[in-house]
Design a protein around this motif. Structure first.
Motif: not given
Lengths: 111, 115
Positions: B33, B35, B37, B43-45, B89
């Motif tokens: 995954y 992500y 941030q 947290l944004e996928f 990040v």
């Protein structure tokens, strides 16, 4: 070592009831606690973030509480619907450092 | 190393330049995954790879973002023509078998700053 526990692997409730999910943690002092929803085969989707100095946060049918003394967060879904069925993950974050997900609770809302 | 590694740990770039971020997942983990941030945000996928299946790209914010996973292992996230709002990040995570809700193990992240 740090540990995050979520109340149960699976939770079944009847449509219209309130679902309550629990997240407990040890050996961590998070700045933020977050809740995510994950559907099968998809990445987690952010739902709510609550800061260490906040007790409660609401968003539509969702409510999150955060007790830093108990090291626990409760996640409530009121008037639950079958479409709310998914895995719900809590996550701890310390200003972008040491981001950790819990194992998740699989919620099934039965019609 | 037993954990997820990411490189570089920090990246400063100028607006309009392309950047590549690398993720080495834990050996044997089939799911990977990405992500991002932003400070104080959730947290944004971005994107999810699972084995040989087509990746779930539903979280990529624009066509300037792309990712590859070669040989089912190392992944590269590329951001073209970077913008200041791309500063965040970028976190990579891997898990053994997502169908069993296996824990995701996160890398340390790459801090990207676009000037």
């Amino acid at each position: 070592s740090q540990k995050i526990e979520q109340n149960s692997e699976a939770l079944n409730i009847q449509e219209g009831k309130t679902a309550t999910l629990t997240c407990n943690y040890t050996n961590y002092s998070p700045a933020y606690l977050q809740w995510y929803r994950q559907d099968p085969g998809r990445g987690p989707v952010f739902l709510l973030l609550i800061r260490e100095n906040e007790k409660e946060k609401r968003k539509e049918r969702l409510k999150v509480t955060f007790d830093t003394t108990l090291k626990q967060s409760l996640f409530h879904i009121t008037a639950s619907q079958p479409a709310d069925s998914a895995t719900y993950l809590c996550a701890l974050d310390n200003y972008g450092q040491n981001f950790v997900f819990g194992p998740g609770t699989r919620l099934s809302v039965l019609p | 190393g037993a954990g997820v590694s990411q490189s570089p740990s920090n990246k400063v770039t100028e607006k309009g330049k392309d950047v590549e971020l690398r993720c080495d997942p834990i050996s044997g983990h089939t799911a990977l995954y990405w992500y991002r941030q932003s400070l104080g945000q959730g947290l944004e996928f971005l994107i999810y790879f699972q084995g040989n299946s087509a990746p779930d790209k539903s979280g990529l914010p624009s066509d300037r973002f792309s990712a590859e996973r070669t040989g089912g292992s190392v992944s590269t996230l590329t951001i073209q023509r970077t913008q200041q709002e791309d500063s965040a990040v970028y976190l990579c995570a891997s898990s053994l078998d997502p169908s069993d809700q296996e824990t995701q193990y996160f890398g340390p992240g790459t801090r990207l700053l676009v000037l």
